[in-house]
Design an enzyme around this catalytic site. Sequence first.
Site, PDB file in Angstrom:
ATOM      1  CD1 TRP A 185      -2.510   1.444   5.966  1.00  0.00           C
ATOM      2  CD2 TRP A 185      -1.768  -0.153   4.406  1.00  0.00           C
ATOM      3  NE1 TRP A 185      -3.490   0.257   5.340  1.00  0.00           N
ATOM      4  CE2 TRP A 185      -3.003  -0.665   4.461  1.00  0.00           C
ATOM      5  CE3 TRP A 185      -0.444  -0.934   3.624  1.00  0.00           C
ATOM      6  CZ2 TRP A 185      -3.433  -1.685   3.975  1.00  0.00           C
ATOM      7  CZ3 TRP A 185      -1.128  -2.085   2.824  1.00  0.00           C
ATOM      8  CH2 TRP A 185      -2.600  -2.593   3.123  1.00  0.00           C
ATOM      9  CD  GLU A 223       2.007 -10.855   8.371  1.00  0.00           C
ATOM     10  OE1 GLU A 223       0.827 -11.662   8.749  1.00  0.00           O
ATOM     11  OE2 GLU A 223       2.154 -10.090   7.529  1.00  0.00           O
ATOM     12  CG  HIS A 232      -6.785 -13.200   5.442  1.00  0.00           C
ATOM     13  ND1 HIS A 232      -6.056 -12.242   5.708  1.00  0.00           N
ATOM     14  CD2 HIS A 232      -5.941 -14.165   4.838  1.00  0.00           C
ATOM     15  CE1 HIS A 232      -4.636 -12.463   5.188  1.00  0.00           C
ATOM     16  NE2 HIS A 232      -4.706 -13.801   4.812  1.00  0.00           N
ATOM     17  NE  ARG A 245      -4.506 -11.192   8.202  1.00  0.00           N
ATOM     18  CZ  ARG A 245      -4.165 -10.228   7.420  1.00  0.00           C
ATOM     19  NH1 ARG A 245      -2.814 -10.303   7.235  1.00  0.00           N
ATOM     20  NH2 ARG A 245      -4.831  -9.216   7.005  1.00  0.00           N
ATOM     21  CD  GLU A 287       3.326  -8.691   4.460  1.00  0.00           C
ATOM     22  OE1 GLU A 287       2.713  -9.623   4.846  1.00  0.00           O
ATOM     23  OE2 GLU A 287       2.863  -7.493   4.168  1.00  0.00           O
ATOM     24  CG  HIS A 299       0.228  -4.128   7.711  1.00  0.00           C
ATOM     25  ND1 HIS A 299      -0.068  -3.095   6.896  1.00  0.00           N
ATOM     26  CD2 HIS A 299       0.176  -5.203   7.007  1.00  0.00           C
ATOM     27  CE1 HIS A 299       0.063  -3.730   5.787  1.00  0.00           C
ATOM     28  NE2 HIS A 299       0.201  -4.872   5.710  1.00  0.00           N
ATOM     29  CG  ASP A 349      -0.143  -8.307   9.360  1.00  0.00           C
ATOM     30  OD1 ASP A 349       0.946  -7.797   9.941  1.00  0.00           O
ATOM     31  OD2 ASP A 349      -0.189  -8.545   7.945  1.00  0.00           O
ATOM     32  CD  GLU A 359      -1.182 -13.789   3.851  1.00  0.00           C
ATOM     33  OE1 GLU A 359      -0.113 -13.509   3.259  1.00  0.00           O
ATOM     34  OE2 GLU A 359      -2.288 -12.868   4.095  1.00  0.00           O
ATOM     35  NE  ARG A 419       3.541 -12.918   6.564  1.00  0.00           N
ATOM     36  CZ  ARG A 419       2.575 -13.281   5.847  1.00  0.00           C
ATOM     37  NH1 ARG A 419       2.514 -14.591   5.581  1.00  0.00           N
ATOM     38  NH2 ARG A 419       2.075 -12.273   5.224  1.00  0.00           N
ATOM     39  CE1 TYR A 460      -2.948  -5.087   5.949  1.00  0.00           C
ATOM     40  CE2 TYR A 460      -3.094  -6.282   8.013  1.00  0.00           C
ATOM     41  CZ  TYR A 460      -2.760  -6.369   6.665  1.00  0.00           C
ATOM     42  OH  TYR A 460      -2.677  -7.655   6.069  1.00  0.00           O
TER      43      TYR A 460
HETATM   44  C1  GCO Z   1      -0.326  -9.907   4.466  1.00  0.00           C
HETATM   45  C2  GCO Z   1       0.112  -8.531   4.124  1.00  0.00           C
HETATM   46  C3  GCO Z   1      -0.819  -8.068   2.936  1.00  0.00           C
HETATM   47  C4  GCO Z   1      -0.166  -6.744   2.387  1.00  0.00           C
HETATM   48  C5  GCO Z   1      -0.403  -6.569   0.994  1.00  0.00           C
HETATM   49  C6  GCO Z   1       0.225  -5.329   0.429  1.00  0.00           C
HETATM   50  O1  GCO Z   1      -0.254 -10.370   5.641  1.00  0.00           O
HETATM   51  O2  GCO Z   1      -1.040 -10.642   3.677  1.00  0.00           O
HETATM   52  O3  GCO Z   1       0.304  -7.820   4.958  1.00  0.00           O
HETATM   53  O4  GCO Z   1      -2.285  -7.588   3.441  1.00  0.00           O
HETATM   54  O5  GCO Z   1      -0.613  -5.533   3.060  1.00  0.00           O
HETATM   55  O6  GCO Z   1      -0.045  -7.932   0.294  1.00  0.00           O
HETATM   56  O7  GCO Z   1       0.249  -5.288  -0.976  1.00  0.00           O
HETATM   57 MG    MG Z   2       1.292  -9.126   6.589  1.00  0.00          MG
END
Ligand code: GCO
Ligand code: MG
Length: 402
Positions: free
Chosen positions: A402, A236, A122, A147, A262, A212, A210, A339, A283, A159
């Site tokens: 978010w 993502e 990251h 990422r 996720e 998000h 990402d 990840e 994911r 984010y």
């Molecule tokens: C990612 C995720 C995380 C989430 C988090 C929420 O891609 O790793 O988006 O950053 O925001 O796991 O609890």
């Molecule tokens: Mg994510």
Amino acid sequence: MKIVDAKVIVCCPGRNFVTLKLTVEDGIYGLGDATLNGRELAVASYLDDHVIPLLIGRDARRIEDTWHYLYKGAYWRRGPVTMTAISAVDTALWDIRAKSLNVPLYQLLGGASRDKVLVYGHASGSDMEKTLGSFGHFLNLGYRAIRAQSGVPGLKATYGIGHGETTYEPAVRDAPPEDHWSTEHYLRFVPQLFERLRTEFGPEVHLLHDAHHRLTPIEAARLGRDLEPFRLFWLEDPTAAELQPALRLIRQHTTTPIAIGEVFNTIFDCQQLIEEQLIDFIRSTVVHAGGITHLRKIAHLAEAYQVRTGCHGATDLSPVTMGAALHFDLSVHNFGIQEYMPHTEETDRVYPHAYNFRDGFMHPGEAPGLGVQIDEALAAKFPYQRAYLPINRKLDGTLHSW
Ligand code: GCO
Ligand code: MG
């Protein structure tokens, strides 16, 4: 092999984790992660008050049956709290079974399909230059896939940005912090960031990003198209995917590969995405998608449609999930990428583990079971602290994803 003891351990070695520990008659124990970031105690209660009383005396070898006993037996189906609790039980049972046979878990899942597991790191920074610096740092650490998330000019906070040298840890004590959002600012900036990354770091490194869940489908389609020249490994969560048909629109416009899932907790959350080939990577991971048992079913469905796995692995998933995910990744045929965000040193001390990182790849290790333990005495020194994920508002104050 009867379950004789079950307990829920809640601790906060830098961030909150909920861990289920199941013990069987001959003293073998298994661990399952039950952490649901920001809503941890709901799962702890679900386990303590409703699930544990059903587990004592059950045969720990009946993993599949126990999964259906908890899923169908609840009558109320799906949802993150229920599925995280079921995941914890399922993971602990697989841990016990593998330990009782004295083999690492992946040997029970069909054995290794590869020698090592590709992971992504990251990189982040409050602006373009800092993000490029962070990216270079991850390359030096040996990562082959990175990422990149960056602060966006004109937005105070967004984010995925770490603070200083520390790992990115979004949960904040007491009250949720507020981020601010403008899709226009973001869509202008992100293609510039990836152009710089490709120019400076060349064609080989895998680039990931990402979004998000923040874009509408047509905005996401635009971003995917604008990023095409930079050949991302994946984009993502380009849009919130409760509405699975929305991905059709994105697919019609771009060849940038898409990763989603996720926040999903069952196969039914991604069935359409997989069967219509609307995504390239799924994911979902062990802790939130029903444990090893259910995640394997998702992966097997995905395999038939050439969708690969890309398990969530942020630091709010405990080392127990990381260990379990790596056994899954090593064994499943259609693995894509994993990840990886290293945990804090305190967390690693509470959860000693056999998994390891080298040159951009990981391996779960050869210890029996998951290869992850818990130091309960140390965990007790880090009591739970209520914490929330941030919320996000558009510049006019409207609440946004978010
Ligand atoms: C990612 C995720 C995380 C989430 C988090 C929420 O891609 O790793 O988006 O950053 O925001 O796991 O609890
Ligand atoms: Mg994510």
